[in-house]
Design a protein around this motif. Structure first.
Motif, PDB file in Angstrom:
ATOM      1  N   TRP A  65      69.520  49.281  30.875  1.00 41.42           N
ATOM      2  CA  TRP A  65      68.951  47.939  31.026  1.00 41.42           C
ATOM      3  C   TRP A  65      67.469  48.005  31.390  1.00 41.42           C
ATOM      4  O   TRP A  65      66.665  47.217  30.915  1.00 41.42           O
ATOM      5  CB  TRP A  65      69.680  47.173  32.130  1.00 41.42           C
ATOM      6  CG  TRP A  65      70.950  46.497  31.740  1.00 41.42           C
ATOM      7  CD1 TRP A  65      72.216  46.820  32.158  1.00 41.42           C
ATOM      8  CD2 TRP A  65      71.110  45.351  30.889  1.00 41.42           C
ATOM      9  NE1 TRP A  65      73.145  45.970  31.617  1.00 41.42           N
ATOM     10  CE2 TRP A  65      72.490  45.053  30.837  1.00 41.42           C
ATOM     11  CE3 TRP A  65      70.226  44.556  30.167  1.00 41.42           C
ATOM     12  CZ2 TRP A  65      73.002  43.988  30.095  1.00 41.42           C
ATOM     13  CZ3 TRP A  65      70.721  43.497  29.427  1.00 41.42           C
ATOM     14  CH2 TRP A  65      72.097  43.222  29.392  1.00 41.42           C
ATOM     15  N   LYS A  66      67.107  48.953  32.248  1.00 42.08           N
ATOM     16  CA  LYS A  66      65.767  48.993  32.823  1.00 42.08           C
ATOM     17  C   LYS A  66      64.773  49.858  32.046  1.00 42.08           C
ATOM     18  O   LYS A  66      63.571  49.819  32.324  1.00 42.08           O
ATOM     19  CB  LYS A  66      65.839  49.505  34.264  1.00 42.08           C
ATOM     20  CG  LYS A  66      66.566  48.564  35.208  1.00 42.08           C
ATOM     21  CD  LYS A  66      66.569  49.101  36.625  1.00 42.08           C
ATOM     22  CE  LYS A  66      67.221  48.118  37.596  1.00 42.08           C
ATOM     23  NZ  LYS A  66      67.230  48.653  38.984  1.00 42.08           N
ATOM     24  N   PHE A  67      65.253  50.646  31.083  1.00 48.35           N
ATOM     25  CA  PHE A  67      64.362  51.557  30.363  1.00 48.35           C
ATOM     26  C   PHE A  67      63.259  50.811  29.627  1.00 48.35           C
ATOM     27  O   PHE A  67      63.492  49.800  28.977  1.00 48.35           O
ATOM     28  CB  PHE A  67      65.158  52.394  29.348  1.00 48.35           C
ATOM     29  CG  PHE A  67      64.280  53.166  28.403  1.00 48.35           C
ATOM     30  CD1 PHE A  67      63.680  54.353  28.794  1.00 48.35           C
ATOM     31  CD2 PHE A  67      64.029  52.681  27.117  1.00 48.35           C
ATOM     32  CE1 PHE A  67      62.846  55.056  27.925  1.00 48.35           C
ATOM     33  CE2 PHE A  67      63.208  53.377  26.241  1.00 48.35           C
ATOM     34  CZ  PHE A  67      62.619  54.565  26.652  1.00 48.35           C
ATOM     35  N   LYS A  68      62.030  51.354  29.732  1.00 43.80           N
ATOM     36  CA  LYS A  68      60.881  50.826  28.995  1.00 43.80           C
ATOM     37  C   LYS A  68      60.287  51.933  28.137  1.00 43.80           C
ATOM     38  O   LYS A  68      60.103  53.053  28.606  1.00 43.80           O
ATOM     39  CB  LYS A  68      59.813  50.300  29.949  1.00 43.80           C
ATOM     40  CG  LYS A  68      60.238  49.097  30.776  1.00 43.80           C
ATOM     41  CD  LYS A  68      59.062  48.602  31.607  1.00 43.80           C
ATOM     42  CE  LYS A  68      59.431  47.404  32.446  1.00 43.80           C
ATOM     43  NZ  LYS A  68      58.251  46.866  33.162  1.00 43.80           N
ATOM     44  N   ALA A  69      59.945  51.586  26.898  1.00 42.15           N
ATOM     45  CA  ALA A  69      59.337  52.569  26.009  1.00 42.15           C
ATOM     46  C   ALA A  69      57.890  52.849  26.378  1.00 42.15           C
ATOM     47  O   ALA A  69      57.297  53.816  25.908  1.00 42.15           O
ATOM     48  CB  ALA A  69      59.423  52.084  24.565  1.00 42.15           C
ATOM     49  N   GLY A  70      57.290  52.013  27.234  1.00 41.55           N
ATOM     50  CA  GLY A  70      55.914  52.187  27.690  1.00 41.55           C
ATOM     51  C   GLY A  70      55.638  51.231  28.823  1.00 41.55           C
ATOM     52  O   GLY A  70      56.401  50.270  29.040  1.00 41.55           O
ATOM     53  N   PRO A  71      54.562  51.432  29.565  1.00 45.54           N
ATOM     54  CA  PRO A  71      54.269  50.600  30.734  1.00 45.54           C
ATOM     55  C   PRO A  71      54.035  49.127  30.402  1.00 45.54           C
ATOM     56  O   PRO A  71      54.246  48.256  31.246  1.00 45.54           O
ATOM     57  CB  PRO A  71      53.011  51.245  31.324  1.00 45.54           C
ATOM     58  CG  PRO A  71      52.410  52.023  30.199  1.00 45.54           C
ATOM     59  CD  PRO A  71      53.566  52.505  29.393  1.00 45.54           C
TER      60      PRO A  71
END
Length: 211
Positions: A65-71
């Motif tokens: 749920w929390k994963f981001k591919a970049g900031p």
């Protein structure tokens, strides 16, 4: 928070701009009513895109749920929150403002504009930034966010099923032409589809957690 979700060039004014345009509407001739086939097609669109959101968010772990591919990218949870907030925005705008707006031209090409809305709003080939009120802040848990979206989408579907005169009122839109209330409902459906695709892109990132 900025996002890399996309809008067409014609839609760069954003949802806030669409709402502000309601203040400058002018009176136009009356329009025809909504056909039963169009109503059924709209209901099918809302159902299909609702199922798409459910499928894209099913069985995710907290890390996923929390994963981001970049900031500067949105996570699945943040994207879902934007979808839920936007669903609220659209239904409120349509039911309280669009339905009080002037009539559209009687010779409008309904079918062509319906298709334009579904194609252009779902198109993710251009970037833009979401209006501040529709940007995610983590106000709900992912499950609460999904529940919120589903409850509002059910109300949206009920509105489409039970409301008359959906072709009889128009308001300016980010697409550069007036949309009637039915077309704004299609706009809402296509918007959730657009960001469902965004969630799928996050899940397809090489860095997305396996569990």
């Amino acid at each position: 928070m900025k996002s890399h979700h996309h809008w067409t060039a014609a839609a760069r004014l954003g949802l806030r701009g669409a709402a502000l345009m309601l203040l400058t509407l002018s009176v136009l001739p009356a329009a025809d009513g909504l056909s039963n086939s169009d109503r059924q097609a709209g209901i099918a669109q809302l159902e299909r895109t609702r199922q798409g959101v459910i499928a894209a968010t099913k069985g995710l772990s907290e890390a996923q749920w929390k994963f981001k591919a970049g900031p500067e990218r949105w996570s699945v949870a943040e994207t879902l929150e934007h979808i839920a907030l936007s669903e609220d925005f659209f239904l409120d705008m349509i039911s309280k403002k669009i339905m009080q707006a002037p009539a559209g031209k009687p010779d409008r090409d309904f079918q062509a504009t319906d298709k334009l809305v579904l194609q252009q709003i779902a198109d993710r080939s251009h970037k833009a930034q979401a209006p501040g009120p529709l940007s995610p802040t983590g106000r709900w848990s992912p499950q609460e966010t999904l529940d919120h979206f589903l409850k509002t989408r059910a109300r949206t579907e009920d509105f489409l099923k039970s409301t008359g005169g959906l072709r009889d009122h128009v308001a300016d839109s980010p697409l550069g032409q007036p949309l009637d209330a039915y077309q704004w409902l299609l706009f809402s459906s296509a918007h959730s589809e657009r960001h469902t695709a965004q969630m799928l892109e996050v899940k397809a990132d090489p860095g997305f957690p396996a569990k």
